[in-house]
Design a protein around this motif. Structure first.
Motif, PDB file in Angstrom:
ATOM      1  N   ARG A 134      -7.735  -2.852  -5.354  1.00 41.05           N
ATOM      2  CA  ARG A 134      -7.795  -4.274  -5.005  1.00 41.05           C
ATOM      3  C   ARG A 134      -6.746  -4.649  -3.970  1.00 41.05           C
ATOM      4  NH1 ARG A 134      -7.148  -7.116 -10.640  1.00 41.05           N
ATOM      5  NH2 ARG A 134      -5.552  -5.478 -10.741  1.00 41.05           N
ATOM      6  N   ARG A 135      -5.736  -3.805  -3.813  1.00 46.29           N
ATOM      7  CA  ARG A 135      -4.707  -4.074  -2.800  1.00 46.29           C
ATOM      8  C   ARG A 135      -5.281  -4.138  -1.393  1.00 46.29           C
ATOM      9  NH1 ARG A 135      -1.047  -0.828  -1.380  1.00 46.29           N
ATOM     10  NH2 ARG A 135      -1.991   1.159  -1.985  1.00 46.29           N
ATOM     11  N   PHE A 136      -6.413  -3.488  -1.196  1.00 49.38           N
ATOM     12  CA  PHE A 136      -6.993  -3.390   0.142  1.00 49.38           C
ATOM     13  C   PHE A 136      -8.050  -4.448   0.428  1.00 49.38           C
ATOM     14  CE2 PHE A 136      -5.852   0.999  -1.224  1.00 49.38           C
ATOM     15  CZ  PHE A 136      -4.805   1.196  -0.342  1.00 49.38           C
ATOM     16  N   HIS A 137      -8.234  -5.375  -0.492  1.00 47.45           N
ATOM     17  CA  HIS A 137      -9.235  -6.417  -0.281  1.00 47.45           C
ATOM     18  C   HIS A 137      -8.737  -7.460   0.728  1.00 47.45           C
ATOM     19  CE1 HIS A 137     -11.333  -5.639  -4.419  1.00 47.45           C
ATOM     20  NE2 HIS A 137     -11.404  -4.609  -3.599  1.00 47.45           N
ATOM     21  N   ASN A 138      -9.679  -8.018   1.463  1.00 46.92           N
ATOM     22  CA  ASN A 138      -9.422  -9.160   2.365  1.00 46.92           C
ATOM     23  C   ASN A 138      -8.421  -8.850   3.476  1.00 46.92           C
ATOM     24  OD1 ASN A 138     -11.140 -10.826   0.745  1.00 46.92           O
ATOM     25  ND2 ASN A 138      -9.436 -11.129  -0.681  1.00 46.92           N
ATOM     26  N   VAL A 139      -8.412  -7.614   3.942  1.00 52.07           N
ATOM     27  CA  VAL A 139      -7.571  -7.253   5.089  1.00 52.07           C
ATOM     28  C   VAL A 139      -8.408  -7.439   6.351  1.00 52.07           C
ATOM     29  CG1 VAL A 139      -6.253  -5.440   6.229  1.00 52.07           C
ATOM     30  CG2 VAL A 139      -6.232  -5.614   3.730  1.00 52.07           C
ATOM     31  N   ALA A 140      -7.999  -8.376   7.204  1.00 53.83           N
ATOM     32  CA  ALA A 140      -8.747  -8.662   8.438  1.00 53.83           C
ATOM     33  C   ALA A 140      -8.048  -8.125   9.682  1.00 53.83           C
ATOM     34  CB  ALA A 140      -8.970 -10.168   8.577  1.00 53.83           C
ATOM     35  N   THR A 141      -6.718  -7.999   9.615  1.00 53.41           N
ATOM     36  CA  THR A 141      -5.945  -7.464  10.751  1.00 53.41           C
ATOM     37  C   THR A 141      -5.115  -6.295  10.245  1.00 53.41           C
ATOM     38  OG1 THR A 141      -5.811  -9.665  11.753  1.00 53.41           O
ATOM     39  CG2 THR A 141      -4.278  -7.998  12.545  1.00 53.41           C
TER      40      THR A 141
ATOM     41  N   GLY B 277       7.937  -2.745   0.884  1.00 48.89           N
ATOM     42  CA  GLY B 277       7.125  -3.316   1.954  1.00 48.89           C
ATOM     43  C   GLY B 277       6.105  -4.332   1.485  1.00 48.89           C
ATOM     44  N   GLY B 278       6.112  -4.703   0.227  1.00 48.26           N
ATOM     45  CA  GLY B 278       5.219  -5.751  -0.267  1.00 48.26           C
ATOM     46  C   GLY B 278       3.819  -5.288  -0.598  1.00 48.26           C
ATOM     47  N   GLY B 279       3.538  -3.988  -0.468  1.00 45.93           N
ATOM     48  CA  GLY B 279       2.187  -3.506  -0.701  1.00 45.93           C
ATOM     49  C   GLY B 279       1.742  -3.539  -2.139  1.00 45.93           C
ATOM     50  N   LEU B 280       2.687  -3.658  -3.090  1.00 45.34           N
ATOM     51  CA  LEU B 280       2.343  -3.659  -4.508  1.00 45.34           C
ATOM     52  C   LEU B 280       2.504  -5.032  -5.142  1.00 45.34           C
ATOM     53  CD1 LEU B 280       4.077  -0.310  -5.588  1.00 45.34           C
ATOM     54  CD2 LEU B 280       1.830  -0.660  -4.555  1.00 45.34           C
ATOM     55  N   ASP B 281       2.860  -6.033  -4.360  1.00 49.17           N
ATOM     56  CA  ASP B 281       3.069  -7.379  -4.904  1.00 49.17           C
ATOM     57  C   ASP B 281       1.807  -7.874  -5.609  1.00 49.17           C
ATOM     58  OD1 ASP B 281       5.539  -7.256  -3.822  1.00 49.17           O
ATOM     59  OD2 ASP B 281       5.267  -8.840  -2.342  1.00 49.17           O
ATOM     60  N   GLY B 282       1.974  -8.323  -6.846  1.00 48.02           N
ATOM     61  CA  GLY B 282       0.862  -8.876  -7.597  1.00 48.02           C
ATOM     62  C   GLY B 282       0.047  -7.854  -8.368  1.00 48.02           C
TER      63      GLY B 282
END
Length: 407
Positions: free
Chosen positions: A129-136, A398-403
């Motif tokens: 789910r970490r990779f959802h909604n990545v547009a840029t 780097g914030g990649g695991l936030d949430g």
């Protein structure tokens, strides 16, 4: 030696049913368990939990004696309380605390602290789910160690960063992954592994002027617009000016720049934006350039670099694009060979170069910011030996695991 604070706790009496059969159990005494808790007022703390034990009286039940558990306090057989693990994750994420620093605060050794934190980070890193909604999607490389690659594997890692803007148009860059190697194949394989939905969602793909990453974008992100990073383009212009200055220095004086040499004295000023020069600094450049006709090449290169910067600095993107097109048309025919070479380079990246002006100034700045966090964390930890641990730590920082951390 730092004092150790101990807090004794127990649950309130209550009727408890057997976990297996549900029959009301009878008391079987107490059992004391000591857990590592978050520090209190700077001192290591221990939670002494006097656990209740029960015995199931149902003859047909195989449960027998069991001990109370409370997942809000700690997981079964855990050494750290959930509050302690949440504290450790927060300190490593927000305060750049190393594992050794955390272990020192908790009054334990490195392995005890990391063995408790690592499974949480691994679970979060595996959450797709970490990779959802990545547009840029930004990409860049960095060096994670400086020892023999035969001992520790490839020095370079490729990092992917989410640069998607929020509703207010702001970018909160977050590191998505780190994979070994610095090639287009590495990036393409990572994109392929993310799945079609992820790839179709990418609209903008900023990158440095590296053909390998561009090939990966072309092969895996058909719908994305590749954008050449503005910082690196301006850097190429500044490097060209410095190359011209060094060449003219050799041609006029026959040696590298020395402290008293005219061109060497203005080397920093030639790397400065013209709008940031004081009158005295501008006069200093003029004096050096006019002192020798052979210095005119340096001034011409300086003007070209300033024109390149002006394209990016213009408040009106359409006007900036017109300047950029002028740069593409003029640089390649410049009599200064270094600028002509830069012009040919920009011509090869024409589409990606001009995309900056049609994508709302998309750039790779957030990726560079994440690289800065990574460098800081590596220095604080005094280096890493294990790439798996390094990836987890940097994803956290780097914030990649936030949430997604289950604490």
């Amino acid at each position: 030696m730092t004092s150790l604070l101990k807090v004794v706790v127990e649950s309130t009496p209550a009727r408890v049913g057997c976990p297996d059969c549900g029959i009301i159990a009878h008391s079987a005494g107490r059992k004391t368990v000591e857990l590592i808790d978050a520090p209190v007022y700077g001192s290591p703390a221990r939670l002494v939990w006097v656990k209740r034990r029960w015995r199931c009286q149902e003859p047909a039940c195989s449960r027998g004696v069991f001990t109370e558990q409370n997942p809000k306090v700690a997981a079964p057989r855990a050494l750290l309380t959930r509050r302690c693990m949440a504290y450790g994750v927060m300190m490593m994420r927000r305060e750049n605390l190393s594992v050794q620093g955390l272990a020192r605060q908790l009054g334990v050794d490195w392995h005890t602290a990391w063995n408790a934190i690592r499974p949480l980070l691994e679970a979060a890193a595996a959450d797709e789910r970490r990779f959802h909604n990545v547009a840029t999607l930004g990409v860049d490389e960095h060096i994670w160690h400086h020892v023999n690659p035969a001992r520790r594997g490839p020095k370079a890692l490729t990092g992917m960063v989410d640069l998607t803007r929020d509703a207010d148009g702001k970018v909160a860059a977050r590191l998505l992954d780190l994979v070994p190697g610095r090639t287009g194949t590495v990036y393409a394989d990572w994109l392929a592994a993310r799945g079609e939905d992820f790839r179709n969602g990418i609209q903008i793909a900023p990158l440095d002027p590296f053909a390998g990453y561009k090939n990966a974008i072309d092969s895996e992100l058909d719908e994305a617009t590749a954008v050449l990073d503005a910082f690196h383009v301006v850097k190429l212009g500044t490097q060209a000016v410095d190359e011209v200055r060094r060449r003219v220095q050799q041609e006029t004086l026959g040696h590298r720049g020395r402290k008293g040499d005219p061109l060497y004295r203005i080397r920093r000023l030639l790397q400065t934006g013209i709008e940031n020069l004081t009158e005295a600094q501008a006069r200093k450049i003029e004096e050096v350039i006019t002192a020798d006709p052979r210095h005119e090449e340096v001034f011409l290169a300086f003007q070209c670099a300033q024109e390149l910067r002006a394209a990016y600095q213009h408040k009106d993107l359409r006007a900036g694009r017109r300047i950029a097109i002028k740069v593409l048309e003029s640089f390649r025919s410049c009599p200064v060979p270094e600028i002509a070479r830069l012009g040919r380079t920009l011509r090869r990246w024409r589409t990606e170069f001009l995309a900056y002006f049609t994508t709302g100034r998309a750039n790779n700045g957030g990726t560079e910011a994440v690289n800065g966090l990574i460098e800081l964390a590596r220095r604080i930890a005094r280096g890493f030996r294990n790439r798996h641990n390094y990836r987890l730590r940097m994803l956290l920082i780097g914030g990649g695991l936030d949430g997604y951390i289950p604490t």
